[in-house]
Write an enzyme that holds these catalytic residues in place. Structure first.
Site, mmCIF file in Angstrom:
data_model
loop_
_atom_site.group_PDB
_atom_site.id
_atom_site.type_symbol
_atom_site.label_atom_id
_atom_site.label_comp_id
_atom_site.label_asym_id
_atom_site.label_seq_id
_atom_site.Cartn_x
_atom_site.Cartn_y
_atom_site.Cartn_z
ATOM 1 N N ASP A 180 34.679 2.888 7.426
ATOM 2 C CA ASP A 180 34.695 3.719 6.378
ATOM 3 C C ASP A 180 34.945 5.428 6.697
ATOM 4 O O ASP A 180 34.018 5.948 7.392
ATOM 5 C CB ASP A 180 33.323 3.489 5.759
ATOM 6 C CG ASP A 180 33.142 4.401 4.363
ATOM 7 O OD1 ASP A 180 34.053 4.974 3.985
ATOM 8 O OD2 ASP A 180 31.923 4.505 4.088
ATOM 9 N N GLY A 181 36.132 5.627 6.067
ATOM 10 C CA GLY A 181 36.200 7.328 6.489
ATOM 11 C C GLY A 181 35.142 8.112 5.735
ATOM 12 O O GLY A 181 35.152 9.341 6.351
ATOM 13 N N ASP A 189 41.812 10.779 0.589
ATOM 14 C CA ASP A 189 42.657 10.029 -0.150
ATOM 15 C C ASP A 189 42.487 8.613 -0.325
ATOM 16 O O ASP A 189 43.170 7.934 -0.078
ATOM 17 C CB ASP A 189 44.181 10.368 0.452
ATOM 18 C CG ASP A 189 45.342 9.803 -0.353
ATOM 19 O OD1 ASP A 189 45.237 9.741 -1.675
ATOM 20 O OD2 ASP A 189 46.224 9.415 0.296
#
Ligand code: SAM
Length: 328
Positions: free
Chosen positions: A148-149, A169
């Site tokens: 998970d960014g 993004d």
């Protein structure tokens, strides 16, 4: 696992706006010798075949990149973006579309670092393979994390050189993304107040989308908000009628470049007479490390940019030129 695949959308109007701004910011960072980091929290697959089944199926590139390649007198921001796309297509036909990781790596110097997050295992693996095999990226310079960014970004901030860009993004397929973006930005700024944070957002008929942008605009930081509507919202409320980029601590050159580029993009990417752009700036502009002087009034008009340069020949890049058969 979500079903979003960026290959369907590669090179569409939203990618044009997002990636033209990304390239400009990287250009700006390159003006100083000090290295920087780019952190891309939602990286995607990296490189997309525009002549492949997925892009062909959606046809979105014809309303995005193809129009830009065929249009005369591009402003500087767009010229730079087009040059970057051309570098990935040396044979003159735009068959390959570089996503944010590849565009970033293309612009970066050997001492700069790229840190990527991609949660979808297949997309992540394609990204990893593309970077190592096609882009010849070293593990020292480029790292891909299959996680998970939003969460992963935090442990990288601040980046050691204290210079950098964070691109957030998400696909917003998950409505929670609208909240996660806001939280990620707050967390990010606590750790790296001087960082340039870039958030892409969709123009869709969804209350969470509007609320997120209003909340971002209330943040007491230096920001620039650029959005481009390409068509009237659909009657069923579905689909993307435009997109925006919210940039915290923008390069001081970006606002001027966007003032020239957005009217041009509006004209070139318009799908109907509802197309318009919007460019707004925080009242705090100029107080941030990288901010430009002076708050600005919102600018929304349909005028064409003043541009005295002669029309640029579109040789070899005409959207009418047939793409070669799929390389897939
Ligand atoms: N940034 C890419 C570009 O400009 O070329 C496009 C990214 S695409 C819009 C969003 C990507 O985020 C998808 O590939 C999706 O699988 C991935 N994703 C979704 N949720 C994620 C999360 N929480 N962390 C990291 N990646 C995620």
């Amino acid at each position: 696992m979500f079903s979003y695949r960026h290959a369907f959308h590669a090179g569409n109007h939203a990618d044009v706006l997002k990636h033209a701004i990304l390239v400009q910011i990287l250009d700006y960072l390159n003006h100083k010798d000090t290295p920087y980091w780019v952190i891309d929290t939602h990286a995607g697959a990296g490189l997309y075949a525009l002549d492949g089944d997925w892009a062909g199926q959606s046809g979105e590139v014809t309303e995005g990149l193809d129009r830009v390649l065929g249009a005369a007198q591009p402003p500087a921001l767009i010229e730079r973006y087009v040059r970057a796309i051309q570098d990935f297509n040396p044979d003159g036909v735009a068959n390959l579309y570089p996503g944010s990781p590849c565009l970033a790596l293309h612009a970066m110097r050997p001492d700069d670092r790229l840190r990527l997050f991609e949660l979808h295992p297949t997309e992540g693996q394609v990204l990893e393979d593309t970077l190592r095999q096609q882009m010849r990226a070293s593990r020292r310079q480029v790292a891909v994390a299959f996680e998970d960014g939003f969460a992963g970004m935090k442990r990288l901030l601040p980046p050691p050189p204290r210079r950098g860009l964070v691109l957030i993004d998400p696909s917003y397929e998950n409505k929670q993304d609208y909240r996660s973006v806001q939280q990620a930005l707050r967390d990010g700024l606590q750790r790296f107040a001087q960082g340039c944070f870039v958030i892409w957002y969709p123009l869709v008929q969804r209350v969470q989308a509007h609320e997120m942008v209003r909340a971002l605009e209330r943040m007491p930081v230096d920001w620039l908000n650029a959005s481009l509507t390409v068509c009237k919202p659909s009657s069923d409320g579905l689909g993307l009628h435009g997109s925006g980029m919210f940039i915290v601590n923008p390069p001081w050159t970006l606002e001027t470049e966007l003032r020239a580029a957005l009217p041009w993009l509006q004209t070139v990417l318009a799908q109907d007479d509802q197309a318009r752009f919007n460019l707004t700036r925080s009242a705090k502009a100029g107080q941030g490390q990288a901010g430009a002087a002076g708050a600005q009034a919102p600018a929304t008009d349909g005028s064409r940019p003043r541009n005295d340069r002669p029309a640029r020949p579109a040789a070899g890049r005409s959207p009418h030129q047939k793409r070669s058969p799929s390389r897939k």
